[in-house]
Design an enzyme around this catalytic site. Sequence first.
Site, PDB file in Angstrom:
ATOM      1  N   HIS A   1       0.829  -1.211   0.000  1.00 53.47           N
ATOM      2  CA  HIS A   1       0.000   0.000   0.000  1.00 53.47           C
ATOM      3  C   HIS A   1       0.855   1.249   0.000  1.00 53.47           C
ATOM      4  O   HIS A   1       0.472   2.280  -0.527  1.00 53.47           O
ATOM      5  CB  HIS A   1      -0.914   0.036   1.225  1.00 53.47           C
ATOM      6  CG  HIS A   1      -1.775  -1.163   1.305  1.00 53.47           C
ATOM      7  ND1 HIS A   1      -2.318  -1.627   2.467  1.00 53.47           N
ATOM      8  CD2 HIS A   1      -2.165  -2.013   0.343  1.00 53.47           C
ATOM      9  CE1 HIS A   1      -2.998  -2.714   2.212  1.00 53.47           C
ATOM     10  NE2 HIS A   1      -2.914  -2.964   0.947  1.00 53.47           N
TER      11      HIS A   1
ATOM     12  N   CYS B   1      -7.911  -0.070 -18.846  1.00 55.69           N
ATOM     13  CA  CYS B   1      -7.383   0.690 -17.706  1.00 55.69           C
ATOM     14  C   CYS B   1      -6.280  -0.058 -16.951  1.00 55.69           C
ATOM     15  O   CYS B   1      -5.912   0.329 -15.851  1.00 55.69           O
ATOM     16  CB  CYS B   1      -8.510   1.102 -16.761  1.00 55.69           C
ATOM     17  SG  CYS B   1      -9.369  -0.289 -16.025  1.00 55.69           S
TER      18      CYS B   1
HETATM   19  C1  PEP Z   1      -6.666  -4.488 -13.847  1.00 62.52           C
HETATM   20  O1  PEP Z   1      -6.859  -5.584 -13.339  1.00 62.52           O
HETATM   21  O2  PEP Z   1      -6.115  -4.326 -14.945  1.00 62.52           O
HETATM   22  C2  PEP Z   1      -7.084  -3.255 -13.162  1.00 62.52           C
HETATM   23  C3  PEP Z   1      -7.101  -2.111 -13.781  1.00 62.52           C
HETATM   24  O3  PEP Z   1      -7.432  -3.326 -11.882  1.00 62.52           O
HETATM   25  P1  PEP Z   1      -6.457  -3.668 -10.660  1.00 62.52           P
HETATM   26  O4  PEP Z   1      -5.048  -3.527 -11.126  1.00 62.52           O
HETATM   27  O5  PEP Z   1      -6.830  -2.698  -9.609  1.00 62.52           O
HETATM   28  O6  PEP Z   1      -6.843  -5.075 -10.344  1.00 62.52           O
END
Ligand code: PEP
Length: 737
Positions: free
Chosen positions: A349, A662
């Site tokens: 974190h 994303c």
């Molecule tokens: C992903 O899994 O690509 C994502 C954007 O979410 P996280 O990295 O928070 O799991």
Amino acid sequence: MAEPVTAQARLDRIVVLIASNMVAEVCSLYVARADGPLELYATEGLNREAVHLTTMMPGEGLVGLIAATAEPLALSDAQNHPAFSYKPETGEEIYQSFLGVPVLRGGATLGVLVVQNRARRTYSEEEIEALQTTAMLLAEMIVSGELQSITGQGAPIAVRRPESLIGQPIAEGLGLGHVVLHQPRVAVAKIVADDISMELDRLEKAIEAMRASVDALIDRSDDGRSGEHREVLEAFRMIAHDRGWLRRLREAVASGLTAEAAVERVQNDARARLQRQTDPYLRDRLHDLTDIANRLLHQLAGQSLVLLPSELPENAILVARSMSPAALLDYDRARLRGVVLEEAGASSHVAIVARALAIPAVSDVPNITEIVEQGDAIIVDGVTGEVQVRPQPDIEAAYSEKARLRARRQDQYRALRDAPSATADGVTIGLHMNAGLLIDMPHLDETGAESIGLFRTELQFMLANSFPRIDAQESIYRAVLDAAGGHVVTFRTLDIGGDKMLPYMKRLDEANPALGWRAIRMGLDRPGLLRTQLRAMLRAAAGRELKVMIPMVSTVAEFLAARALFDKEIAFVKRCGREPPRDIKLGAMVEVPSLLWEIEEIAEAADFLSVGSNDLMQYVFAADRVNKRVAGRFDELSPSFLRALKSIADAGARHRTPVTLCGEMGGRPLSAMALIALGFRNLSMAATAIGPVKAMVVSLDAGAAALELQALLTDPDRHGSLRAPLQALAERLAVRL
Ligand code: PEP
Ligand code: MG
């Protein structure tokens, strides 16, 4: 006026004194040099001509053996020891008995202190202890830099030598500055006790107070208010009550040391012993022991354990064993240039916060808290993971140049900030920003990102000490929307479980947490939790646009169940007479492979799709994203993965459902080029990636890239990653990477 005493004269006097106190004919001090060997720095009894000439390599001879093992060695018949090595210039063959102890500081061996007797003799435990105590004094002299003026053959002594270390980069950027130990060591000023019984009393009182502070920490974690892990704290408590450790402390005081010196001595021994351990469990125990000893030293010195944020110097680089995100947030950002950690801790974190604050950070640098001293010059490279401690001038100059180049590049990106985000052949590409904390929000304006394409709501939950209530959630979301100043924010509902645990939630014992009870699975099984969050978002977005997306959707049915809950909440808000959001959209994240075979249906059911390429990668290749052994094994530019991604972009286009990606890959210029060539028109990424990706976008001929990538993907003879051909393509098309 008295002549100033040179360091050499002082050392010469000390060895005479030790020899006389120990009733030995010889006393010699060897100091470890930065280039490896141990050099004879002073001697009483051996040939003085050998001073600064005689050297031993670690492992060579009895002196080298002590340096290598970091343990005392007492022999009544030294010449018959297998490690004995004869150095004629010292004239030492006539000495039978030998006692040597390492000169230790912070687990490092700085030298070796030796006494020798002509006759056969057995050195007692007390004599060994006494020599170790003297070695501590000498360690202070060496660390203080006093001996640098008498370095014999021009080589500096080991303690202040430059070190080039490598760790895991966790937050990018380059920082040059000076070490600030997050929990500074207490300098032990006084070593020999004036009054032993008083020192024993001080020790007992400090132990009591230290135990009470550990108990208080555990109590706090019981109310669920502390982020610290209970198991770690229990290990602390065990050490704080460890009888062997306490006995050694008391014995060290009884032998004539001050309480502080006793803690340092016992700690040095334990460290030297445990550092040679390769077993991770035992090494962890060493960390715990260091923490407890540190607490005890702070008790004795009456100092607070943590540096006050206001005491932070300019250009500070924080060095810590580990650090909680809250602790990092406590420091004055304006003075921080970097963070170096021995370990980033569970799910890292602190890395999330470092990234949000744009502070370069590197973790997994073994032993860094022992290697550095407060105020040392240090460089942190959050891209390569390199950490330079006490760098030589040429290294420092090279990094300064690198920092200047970076700054220049940042200026160029800044200049692109207001340019339209479109490819050279006129295709508009939406560049959005990922965020998770309020402190991320100023980057929206700095980068010129179009919107927040992913707001990871769980980060706020991870940093909190208890589950945020609806009002607290509402005010966070409102503050985020306010900070976004009219830009859209795509809130993702809680994505906890797997690698993202909440400190105050009961840890689930799952064999495969990445495949376990997490994200929307938890949300649907505990609808109260999900509904509270949705309600808070609806309230916060009154009269504004609200975009929400659901993580880890595995089936369309799951998405529809989430939508049904959302609809109920929308109806509830309206029933209560509250103003609803002006526009509401609910999207699904595509990050579980099963959705690839329900892609038409999900594209129809959701208002928008967002590809979580981080998770999609780990599930497509069955390679845990946090397992270092396998995480880097497969390439995101493999044909299989690119085809999977293309099927999502194509389905979105067919159903006129907006698709964003994303995951981290969208922030890597070469991968972003491939994504645009596949048909993606919206990418959401870390704030720092927006400049480099935009520079790539404006230089790209998207049409040409699409044709070439299509050819690569349909070539039946091509196997393996497309990275190299894509790189070559970028060069051919003069794409700026
Ligand atoms: C992903 O899994 O690509 C994502 C954007 O979410 P996280 O990295 O928070 O799991
Ligand atoms: Mg994900």
